[in-house]
Design an enzyme around this catalytic site. Sequence first.
Site, short mmCIF file in Angstrom:
data_model
loop_
_atom_site.label_atom_id
_atom_site.label_comp_id
_atom_site.label_asym_id
_atom_site.label_seq_id
_atom_site.Cartn_x
_atom_site.Cartn_y
_atom_site.Cartn_z
N ARG A 145 0.77 -1.15 0.04
CA ARG A 145 -0.05 -0.07 0.02
C ARG A 145 1.09 1.32 -0.01
NH1 ARG A 145 -4.29 -1.68 -2.54
NH2 ARG A 145 -5.43 -2.82 -1.34
N SER A 183 16.38 13.68 -1.78
CA SER A 183 17.30 12.95 -1.25
C SER A 183 16.72 11.75 -0.45
CB SER A 183 18.31 13.75 -0.67
OG SER A 183 19.35 12.89 -0.06
N GLU A 225 2.07 1.53 -3.42
CA GLU A 225 0.78 2.11 -4.22
C GLU A 225 0.57 3.62 -4.21
OE1 GLU A 225 -3.65 0.36 -5.04
OE2 GLU A 225 -3.12 0.66 -2.82
#
Length: 164
Positions: A92, A118, A95
């Site tokens: 998740r 960074s 995602e």
Amino acid sequence: MEAQTSKTAVVNSLQAVKRKSGKTYGQIAAETGLTNVYVAQLLRRQAQLKAETAPKLLKALPELPDHLLEEMMKPPMRSFDPNLIQEPTVYRLNEAVMHFGESIKEIINEEFGDGIMSAIDFYCSVDKVKGVDGKDRVVVTFDGKYLPHTEQKSEHMLSRPQGN
């Protein structure tokens, strides 16, 4: 493969010390002055324990044996198991970054210019808050230094001899 097995054994030992302490990552973070995610990174051998922080960690985790403390102070092999993506929380998170990534990139470019965030000069934390509906919410904070892309002029490339 032997190095990975050794890392796995060290991580398992570090996690056992944490479990035995009964402390959360947040509690250890508060005692050491580190972020909760950085404490987790240390205990997973994904970050190097600095000499000035070692006494604080030892105070927070007094059962930590010297050999593990010494191991934590070595530069780690930062890596991950490719199967980790199958873990639902990690999936998740990935995602969410993939879904919002293009918009986040555009806002970074709009606010800072052509560059990136960074992941080396980087802080990360996970916090729990109550939403407007009173339900628990997860706040993941990525706090990374902005790194501008450079125009690659040959005159600035000191590793190449300059032509006459």
